[in-house]
Enzyme design. Structure first.
Site, PDB file in Angstrom:
ATOM      1  CD  GLU A  31      -2.504   1.767   0.246  1.00  0.00           C
ATOM      2  OE1 GLU A  31      -2.343   2.936  -0.164  1.00  0.00           O
ATOM      3  OE2 GLU A  31      -3.286   0.955  -0.271  1.00  0.00           O
ATOM      4  CE  LYS A  32      -0.883   5.546  -4.929  1.00  0.00           C
ATOM      5  NZ  LYS A  32      -0.768   6.071  -6.302  1.00  0.00           N
ATOM      6  CG  LEU A  35      -2.819  -0.560   5.873  1.00  0.00           C
ATOM      7  CD1 LEU A  35      -2.530  -1.308   7.173  1.00  0.00           C
ATOM      8  CD2 LEU A  35      -2.875  -1.539   4.700  1.00  0.00           C
ATOM      9  N   GLY A  36      -6.771   0.875   4.219  1.00  0.00           N
ATOM     10  CA  GLY A  36      -8.187   1.253   4.178  1.00  0.00           C
ATOM     11  C   GLY A  36      -8.561   1.900   2.866  1.00  0.00           C
ATOM     12  N   GLY A 172     -22.462  17.735 -10.474  1.00  0.00           N
ATOM     13  CA  GLY A 172     -22.782  16.315 -10.439  1.00  0.00           C
ATOM     14  C   GLY A 172     -23.856  15.997  -9.421  1.00  0.00           C
ATOM     15  CD  GLU A 195     -26.750  15.119 -13.229  1.00  0.00           C
ATOM     16  OE1 GLU A 195     -26.559  14.664 -14.371  1.00  0.00           O
ATOM     17  OE2 GLU A 195     -25.990  14.907 -12.265  1.00  0.00           O
ATOM     18  CB  ALA A 301     -16.323  -0.085  -0.177  1.00  0.00           C
ATOM     19  CG  HIS A 424     -45.687  -2.986  15.817  1.00  0.00           C
ATOM     20  ND1 HIS A 424     -45.876  -2.102  14.780  1.00  0.00           N
ATOM     21  CD2 HIS A 424     -46.399  -2.513  16.869  1.00  0.00           C
ATOM     22  CE1 HIS A 424     -46.683  -1.132  15.180  1.00  0.00           C
ATOM     23  NE2 HIS A 424     -47.018  -1.368  16.450  1.00  0.00           N
TER      24      HIS A 424
END
Length: 448
Positions: A31-32, A35-36, A172, A195, A301, A424
């Site tokens: 991982e550069k 982590l995550g 967007g 949009e 993810a 309920h």
């Protein structure tokens, strides 16, 4: 030679590493950054932290409805940012602990694939029987005049350090756009969504899109549909030849695969920046696989993690039982949104004979007690009364949708789901009402 090298420590990478380690394989995870991956550090978790905090503030303005009076609520942006960071840190420590306990070797650095069995990182060449690429994605930036101006930011910028923004324009109306619009609207800021389509969240059920637009506008968000951006200027953005002033302009038009400096251009097939894979996530290079946002397709993810597990099981067990066909998609606006399977729009486009069952959450006891906004649960079934899709817009939609995901995967019928007892009061009991409404509706016969 190790059993597998995984490049990328996001949801696809670290989950795959843990699974391989559980199968007693020797694993190296490269991982550069952190982590995550994007999800934990610059995506899902910090965004949901900000949504949660802003929602708490927004609820205070409605507290008199419950008989609670508050003189004045204020926002400390520094403390919100600290809260967001603490959520990320806690989860990151958890991932580090899991990998350490599983005896996964974690290397911080830029991994580069040299061949189908060699990866270089920090001047070290690691030999591996298999290689899994899970390098994720980065924010996509549009080619607009003025896009390089200081006023323009991406989600990475806003999540790196959360600061007060009085006027924000969001380019967007997809998931990223409406979630950030919700955050700033909750904090009583001036928000505009731009949009180009005729709907926000245009891939989801049309009723969800229209209902969310109504709720956002009620919260003060301005939404400009079918919009054409002319230019970005120092003090705002020109849309349809009209200047909209802003302090910041968020470019939220999706994400693009992150594959730079990962391998020589001719080594692995790439199409429009995304790694090309087959149905089993195998690249053109033997023993090299790719999953998650670095390939074309669903950018979620939980889907990336599932695909990673699918690959690991296929490599080391010969097969996988993971069902990748029905992927729930969630939007974490004030009233949550979730879909799985085929929505009504897709059913029409595919020419499926279908029925729709719907229940308004205005009649749900838990929603009334919670003073929730207008929402609904919609179920799609086929001519054999088998559930094929669900669209939800209600509190806890991201939790409830799993019931429908399991139902669709198991080809459950309407009757088998209504035979179940739901608690309920609860939001989930509205599932039965929506299902029973399906049985009352005539079949939508699509003539082909």
């Amino acid at each position: 030679m190790v059993d597998i090298v995984i490049i990328g420590g996001g949801p696809a990478g670290y989950i795959s590493a843990l699974k391989a380690a559980k199968l007693n394989k020797e694993v190296v995870l490269i991982e550069k950054d952190q982590l995550g991956g994007t999800c934990l550090n610059r995506g899902c978790i910090p965004t949901k932290s900000l949504l949660h905090a802003s929602h708490k503030f927004n609820e205070l303005s409605k507290s008199e409805f419950f008989g609670i009076s508050i003189n004045e609520a204020t926002v400390d942006y520094t403390k919100i940012d600290e809260y967001k960071n603490s959520c990320v840190t806690k989860l990151k420590i958890g991932i580090e602990g899991l990998l350490k306990n599983a005896k996964v070797r974690v290397i911080k650095g830029n991994g580069k694939i040299l061949s189908n069995s060699e990866v270089e990182v920090n001047d070290e060449i690691i030999s591996a029987s298999n290689i899994l690429i899970a390098t994720g994605s980065k924010p996509r930036v549009l080619n607009i005049k003025g896009i390089d101006k200081e006023i323009v930011v991406t989600s990475n910028h806003l999540l790196n350090e959360f600061k007060e923004v009085d006027k924000i324009v969001i380019i967007g109306g997809g998931v990223i756009g409406v979630e950030f619009a919700t955050i700033y609207a909750n904090l009583k800021k001036d928000v505009t969504i731009i949009e180009s389509c005729d709907l926000i969240l245009s891939t989801l059920d049309k009723e969800i899109s229209n209902n969310l637009a109504m709720q956002l506008r009620k919260a003060g968000v301005k939404i400009k549909l079918k919009a054409t951006i002319n230019e970005i200027v120092d003090n705002g953005i020109i849309v349809n030849d009209e200047l909209i002033e802003a302090d910041k302009i968020l470019c939220a038009v999706g994400r693009t695969s992150n594959t730079e400096n990962l391998f020589d251009n001719k080594l692995i097939d790439v199409n429009n920046g995304s790694i090309v894979v087959d149905d089993n996530f195998k690249t053109n290079l033997e023993n090299v696989y790719a999953v998650g946002d670095c390939i074309k397709g669903i950018q979620l993810a939980h889907y990336a993690s599932a695909c990673g597990l699918y690959v690991i099981e296929n490599i080391f067990k010969g097969s996988s039982s993971i069902n990748l066909n029905n992927v729930p998609a969630c939007v974490y606006t004030n009233m949550e949104i979730a879909e799985v399977g085929i929505n009504e729009k897709a059913a029409k486009e595919k020419g499926i004979d279908y029925k729709v069952g719907k229940f308004s959450m205005l009649s749900n006891a838990k929603s009334v007690v919670s003073n929730s906004d207008r929402g609904f649960i919609k179920v799609i079934s086929d001519s054999n009364n088998i559930v094929i899709g669900a669209s939800l817009m209600c509190d806890r939609a991201s939790d409830i949708v799993s019931i429908f995901t399991n139902a669709i995967n198991n080809k459950s019928t309407i009757d088998s789901l209504t035979d179940t007892i739901y608690p309920h009061p609860s939001f989930s009991e509205s599932i039965v009402e929506a299902l029973e409404d399906t049985s009352k509706q005539a079949l939508h016969v699509i003539y082909r």
